[in-house]
Design an enzyme around this catalytic site. Structure first.
Site, PDB file in Angstrom:
ATOM      1  N   HIS A 142      41.230  50.601  32.721  1.00 20.96           N
ATOM      2  CA  HIS A 142      40.219  51.277  33.356  1.00 20.96           C
ATOM      3  C   HIS A 142      40.499  51.629  34.947  1.00 20.96           C
ATOM      4  O   HIS A 142      39.584  52.094  35.552  1.00 20.96           O
ATOM      5  CB  HIS A 142      39.014  50.504  33.375  1.00 20.96           C
ATOM      6  N   ASP A 143      41.604  51.036  35.406  1.00 19.53           N
ATOM      7  CA  ASP A 143      42.086  51.178  36.539  1.00 19.53           C
ATOM      8  C   ASP A 143      43.262  52.610  36.946  1.00 19.53           C
ATOM      9  O   ASP A 143      43.561  52.716  37.975  1.00 19.53           O
ATOM     10  CB  ASP A 143      42.757  50.045  37.212  1.00 19.53           C
ATOM     11  N   ASP A 145      40.992  38.162  36.178  1.00 19.02           N
ATOM     12  CA  ASP A 145      41.038  39.405  36.986  1.00 19.02           C
ATOM     13  C   ASP A 145      41.953  39.056  38.350  1.00 19.02           C
ATOM     14  O   ASP A 145      41.601  37.710  38.838  1.00 19.02           O
ATOM     15  CB  ASP A 145      39.837  39.937  37.601  1.00 19.02           C
ATOM     16  N   ASP A 172      36.380  39.252  30.229  1.00 16.64           N
ATOM     17  CA  ASP A 172      36.958  39.476  31.808  1.00 16.64           C
ATOM     18  C   ASP A 172      36.396  38.455  32.686  1.00 16.64           C
ATOM     19  O   ASP A 172      35.016  38.598  33.085  1.00 16.64           O
ATOM     20  CB  ASP A 172      36.584  40.936  32.199  1.00 16.64           C
ATOM     21  N   GLU A 176      45.979  39.047  35.272  1.00 18.05           N
ATOM     22  CA  GLU A 176      46.327  40.423  35.867  1.00 18.05           C
ATOM     23  C   GLU A 176      47.005  40.049  37.231  1.00 18.05           C
ATOM     24  O   GLU A 176      46.337  39.345  38.155  1.00 18.05           O
ATOM     25  CB  GLU A 176      44.932  41.128  36.191  1.00 18.05           C
TER      26      GLU A 176
HETATM   27  C1  NOJ Z   1      41.098  44.542  39.020  1.00 18.59           C
HETATM   28  C2  NOJ Z   1      40.030  45.164  38.249  1.00 18.59           C
HETATM   29  O1  NOJ Z   1      40.905  45.668  36.974  1.00 18.59           O
HETATM   30  C3  NOJ Z   1      39.540  46.449  39.085  1.00 18.59           C
HETATM   31  O2  NOJ Z   1      38.744  47.346  38.306  1.00 18.59           O
HETATM   32  C4  NOJ Z   1      38.764  45.844  40.168  1.00 18.59           C
HETATM   33  O3  NOJ Z   1      38.405  46.736  40.988  1.00 18.59           O
HETATM   34  C5  NOJ Z   1      39.571  44.695  40.841  1.00 18.59           C
HETATM   35  N1  NOJ Z   1      40.244  43.882  40.053  1.00 18.59           N
HETATM   36  C6  NOJ Z   1      38.672  43.920  41.739  1.00 18.59           C
HETATM   37  O4  NOJ Z   1      37.926  42.979  41.022  1.00 18.59           O
END
Ligand code: NOJ
Length: 576
Positions: free
Chosen positions: A333-334, A206, A95, A259
């Site tokens: 994970h989000d 990210d 990542d 992402e």
């Molecule tokens: C996306 C990530 O998936 C998330 O977990 C993170 O808080 C934010 N980007 C900031 O890096």
């Protein structure tokens, strides 16, 4: 084999398995579980960041890209882990958090210490002075984690004595890096190359579509959260091309995914079209906002099925038409667990988990499986806000209280949307400590048994025929066996049906019809007669062959026959 036929498994290292018995999972724990991951048949493993970090945002606040968080392991452990996965034919994906660094990162520390050349690494701007002379932050942009996105930069001021601020679109300790500044950009490319040289072949970038802020930063209209001011700007594409050409592009065997926050199909085609020389594929999130009330994440309403289906269909068609490629996923994970959002974990845990899996795994794109999804893990049931660890959950709870929402309702809303829902320890057994390797994990485990059947929700319990886990293994294998799944084109099917999401995949003479009943009761759907002689490729109910035969025998007209889908049934029919 190209990424079209591959599947990627996501591991949240802090919550996978603890070999040391400390409070968090660790790299050696992951090494112990390599055989399990290999047993799934996946091709790649993506790890959330395990680099040195003060952990304000669970590792997305990196203080050193070249060092490993000592709680999780050492560089030698990471090297051993890469080798262990490679020995099983699995590649690793790291990542890369290149939009921001922790304020503990050397660049920021040196900037704060007054080394002017490091000021250019960040967005440092003076306060705005309003007409009445009061000071406002440089712009009215909102941080993604709540509040204004600007933070006072030490005691520094500009020549006029106006206070200076730095931009932090996420937590206040995550300072956005200024990609316009070439040395900063190059230093980030070096990070990617360093890990490539260590054997890492996959890179997940990210929030990569917010790296291109304008050089002159403008306010959003009053009262509006206008993310377009810093999202998907034309220069993002230029920066990603530079990233590609300067790092993974000329190197062998890489797979990349970006992402993309609040994005569009048009931009994602650009990011992932091979001729653009940017990335291989993209994550987008519109389909995970169908249970937001009026665009607000911190709300709790049932999901809107028609909207979900239209979004999945639009993205499948749009990306195909433009020659782009989707990363396909329900969980990460989000996100709270998709099973809680779109399935029925109480009455139909196995059926709805497997139906959701089929939707993603048979679509055009590359599927991702988030740890625990393959065993039907569900959200935890916590007692109070103090059980949550994530900074975002606490900010949201406070914000809701400030808005006048009652404490009970605020808790209910946070419980339904918190990112910690998916960060609970991986459930290896259904013992109280879920076989995580420690009895004091950093985040309390979710429930380890099915409320309805009493069966355990764990890897140990799922190692049996007919389980969610077996179904995932079969789906992963099918993508490799059937080119139509990896390479076939996508066609819409019965878009107006109010209960079933269907689609077809087409490759030469072959057609694959995928039907998914998103509800806990039987639903009927008309199917073209051509499928009367089809083969059931996969279904989450055992007697699907008989069901097909019965549908054809009972209801066939000249053109169609009717199929009665069972609660949360998924059925894939192949012709040719
Ligand atoms: C996306 C990530 O998936 C998330 O977990 C993170 O808080 C934010 N980007 C900031 O890096």
């Amino acid at each position: 084999m190209s990424f079209h036929s591959q599947v990627i498994y996501q591991i949240y290292p802090k919550s996978f398995y603890s070999a040391s018995g400390g409070s968090t999972g660790d790299i050696r724990g992951i090494i112990e579980k390599v055989p399990y991951v290999a047993s799934l048949g996946v091709d790649w493993v993506w790890f959330n960041p395990f680099f040195a970090s003060p952990q304000r945002d669970n590792g997305y606040d990196i203080s050193d890209y070249y060092a490993i968080n000592p709680d999780l392991g050492t560089m030698a452990d990471v090297e051993e882990m890469i080798t262990a996965f490679n020995a099983e034919g699995i590649n690793v994906m790291f990542d890369m958090v290149l939009n921001h660094v922790s304020t503990e990162h050397e660049w920021f520390k040196r900037a704060l210490a007054g080394e002017r050349e490091y000021w250019d690494y960040f967005y440092i701007r003076p306060a705005q002075i309003s007409e009445d002379g009061s000071q406002l932050p440089p712009t009215n942009w909102e941080s993604k984690f709540g509040g204004n996105a600007w933070v006072r930069f030490g005691d520094y001021t500009d020549e006029q004595g106006t206070p200076l601020y730095y931009l932090a679109l996420y937590d206040r300790t995550q300072a956005d890096v200024n990609w316009h500044h070439e040395p900063a950009r190059r230093a980030l490319f070096d990070v990617v190359n360093f890990w490539y040289d260590k054997g890492v072949r996959g890179f997940r970038f990210d929030v990569i579509n917010v790296i291109g802020k304008d050089t002159v930063l403008r306010d959003a209209p009053a009262g509006v959260i206008d993310k377009t001011l810093y999202t998907d700007t034309p220069v993002v594409h230029t920066f990603i091309q530079d990233l590609n050409r300067s790092s993974f592009g000329p190197r062998e065997g890489t797979v990349t995914v970006g992402e993309m926050s609040s994005t569009s199909i048009e931009n994602c085609v650009g990011y992932s079209h091979p001729a653009q020389e940017q990335l291989d594929m993209v994550f987008s999130f519109h389909h995970l906002k169908v249970d937001y009330d009026q665009g607000q994440k911190w709300s709790k309403v049932p999901f809107r099925f028609a909207e979900l289906k239209n979004i999945l269909n639009d993205w499948a068609l749009g990306m195909q038409a433009g020659g782009g490629w989707n990363a396909l996923f329900w969980n990460n994970h989000d996100q709270p667990r998709a099973l809680n959002r779109f399935g029925d974990p109480q009455r139909y845990r196995t059926e709805s988990a497997t139906m959701l899996a089929s939707v993603i795994h048979l679509l055009r794109g590359t599927p991702y499986v988030y740890m625990g999804e393959e065993i039907g893990m569900i959200d935890p049931v916590y007692e109070g806000i103090e059980d949550y660890v994530d900074v975002e959950a606490h900010n949201a709870y406070d914000m809701l209280l400030q808005q006048g929402v009652s404490a009970d309702r605020a808790f209910e809303i946070v419980a339904s949307k918190a990112r910690d829902n998916s960060r609970t320890p991986m459930q290896w057994t259904s013992d109280p400590d879920v076989g995580f390797g420690t009895s004091k994990p950093w985040l309390a485990p979710a429930v380890a048994s099915d409320a309805h059947t009493g069966a355990g929700i764990s890897v140990a319990d799922e190692e049996r025929p007919g389980s969610i886990l077996s179904y995932y293994r079969r789906l992963i294998a099918l993508r490799k066996e059937y080119e139509i799944i990896a390479k076939g084109s996508y066609e819409s099917f019965a878009l107006d049906h109010e209960r079933v999401f269907g689609y077809e995949r087409v490759l030469g003479e072959q057609r694959l019809l995928v039907l998914n009943n998103f509800f806990g009761e039987e639903n009927t759907i008309s199917v073209p007669k051509a499928y009367a002689l089809s083969k059931v490729l996969i279904s989450n109910y055992e007697d699907a062959d008989e069901q097909l035969a019965a549908g054809v025998a009972l209801t066939a007209t000249a053109d169609e026959f009717e199929l009665q889908l069972k609660p949360y049934q998924s059925l894939a029919l192949l012709i040719g």
